[in-house]
Design an enzyme around this catalytic site. Structure first.
Site, mmCIF file in Angstrom:
data_model
loop_
_atom_site.group_PDB
_atom_site.id
_atom_site.type_symbol
_atom_site.label_atom_id
_atom_site.label_comp_id
_atom_site.label_asym_id
_atom_site.label_seq_id
_atom_site.Cartn_x
_atom_site.Cartn_y
_atom_site.Cartn_z
ATOM 1 N N SER A 198 0.827 -1.204 0.000
ATOM 2 C CA SER A 198 0.000 0.000 0.000
ATOM 3 C C SER A 198 0.866 1.260 0.000
ATOM 4 O O SER A 198 1.999 1.255 0.476
ATOM 5 C CB SER A 198 -0.916 0.029 1.222
HETATM 6 N N1 SAH Z 1 -1.420 -4.705 3.970
HETATM 7 C C1 SAH Z 1 -0.656 -4.956 2.769
HETATM 8 C C2 SAH Z 1 -1.435 -4.617 1.519
HETATM 9 C C3 SAH Z 1 -1.422 -5.763 0.600
HETATM 10 S S1 SAH Z 1 -2.519 -5.731 -0.771
HETATM 11 C C4 SAH Z 1 0.690 -4.282 2.830
HETATM 12 O O1 SAH Z 1 0.939 -3.518 3.759
HETATM 13 O O2 SAH Z 1 1.521 -4.530 1.960
HETATM 14 C C5 SAH Z 1 -3.826 -6.765 -0.199
HETATM 15 C C6 SAH Z 1 -3.490 -8.170 0.207
HETATM 16 O O3 SAH Z 1 -4.725 -8.795 0.541
HETATM 17 C C7 SAH Z 1 -2.851 -9.040 -0.879
HETATM 18 O O4 SAH Z 1 -1.661 -9.589 -0.392
HETATM 19 C C8 SAH Z 1 -3.910 -10.111 -1.140
HETATM 20 O O5 SAH Z 1 -3.359 -11.375 -1.462
HETATM 21 C C9 SAH Z 1 -4.640 -10.151 0.176
HETATM 22 N N2 SAH Z 1 -6.002 -10.701 0.119
HETATM 23 C C10 SAH Z 1 -6.949 -10.513 -0.818
HETATM 24 N N3 SAH Z 1 -8.062 -11.194 -0.517
HETATM 25 C C11 SAH Z 1 -7.818 -11.846 0.664
HETATM 26 C C12 SAH Z 1 -8.579 -12.718 1.496
HETATM 27 N N4 SAH Z 1 -9.828 -13.076 1.190
HETATM 28 N N5 SAH Z 1 -8.004 -13.196 2.619
HETATM 29 C C13 SAH Z 1 -6.729 -12.841 2.957
HETATM 30 N N6 SAH Z 1 -5.960 -12.014 2.214
HETATM 31 C C14 SAH Z 1 -6.491 -11.523 1.080
#
Ligand code: SAH
Length: 218
Positions: A70
């Site tokens: 993010s």
């Molecule tokens: N908090 C993260 C942002 C990552 S982007 C950071 O600081 O880098 C969002 C993430 O959510 C991705 O890694 C994706 O694989 C995960 N994601 C999407 N759907 C999900 C679900 N149903 N359960 C768990 N993780 C999920």
């Protein structure tokens, strides 16, 4: 409130991080604790080395598997909203990704549970968070749209991928007076950052904040 001592880690890019903090303040981030943590946190370690030179730009960057780390402003803003009414003790994050948001929260709260659905991301963030010294962050490989029931209820829940609608299982796992920060909306349409407060067993208050752009919650 537990305090992991993150002073002294990742000193190499301190000047770049100081500039990033100036940008976050210009964009309206006010919470001193959030700024203190982000000033120390080595974001360059949460992404591929090939992109590390851009790690202190205020921008989202790819982390593989079609996912992104993010934007720092969004991490700061969501954290600020989450702790606005007092620092929660036990927090759930859905979407560990790179682990950067998890580390930010792990430096502020006593206990963080974070759930990731993509196995290689789960493994790399788990190992990195451990090597940075976090012992209050529990990583889980699972579909986080079901939350993580074993440790519910949570004082706060943060979701870092966007559902079209808020999953009711997540609302169920929020403690009374707990807060959830979550981007809601369609991929191509407008998503907004929402803060949900559980006022009683079956009453929830919703505040809508700025427009955001997140990868989908699958
Ligand atoms: N908090 C993260 C942002 C990552 S982007 C950071 O600081 O880098 C969002 C993430 O959510 C991705 O890694 C994706 O694989 C995960 N994601 C999407 N759907 C999900 C679900 N149903 N359960 C768990 N993780 C999920």
């Amino acid at each position: 409130m537990s305090k992991l001592n993150i002073d002294g880690i990742g000193m190499t890019s301190q000047r770049a991080r100081d500039r990033l903090i100036d940008v976050l303040m210009q964009k309206g981030i006010k919470d001193k604790e959030v700024l203190r943590v982000l000033r120390k946190l080595p974001r360059h370690l949460f992404m591929d080395e090939a992109l590390a030179s851009r790690s202190y730009e205020n921008t989202a960057l790819p982390i593989g598997h079609g996912q992104t780390i993010s934007q720092p402003y969004i991490v700061a803003r969501m954290t600020e909203l989450l702790i606005e009414k007092g620092t929660p003790t036990k927090v759930l994050e859905v979407g560990t990704g790179s682990g950067y948001q998890a580390a930010t929260l792990g430096a502020l709260v006593k206990e963080l549970h974070t759930v990731e659905i993509i196995e290689p991301l789960y493994r790399s963030s788990r190992d990195l968070l451990y090597s940075l010294g976090f012992r209050n962050i529990r990583t889980h490989l699972s579909d986080g749209s079901w939350g993580w029931k074993a440790n519910a209820p949570y004082d706060a829940i943060i979701v870092t991928a966007a559902p079209n609608e808020i999953p009711s299982t997540l609302l169920d796992q929020l403690a009374i007076n707990g807060r959830m920060v979550i981007p809601v909306g369609k991929q191509k349409g407008a998503q907004s950052l929402q803060v949900i407060t559980r006022e009683s067993t079956d009453s929830f208050k919703t505040e809508e904040h700025e427009a955001v752009q997140f990868v989908p919650l699958v």
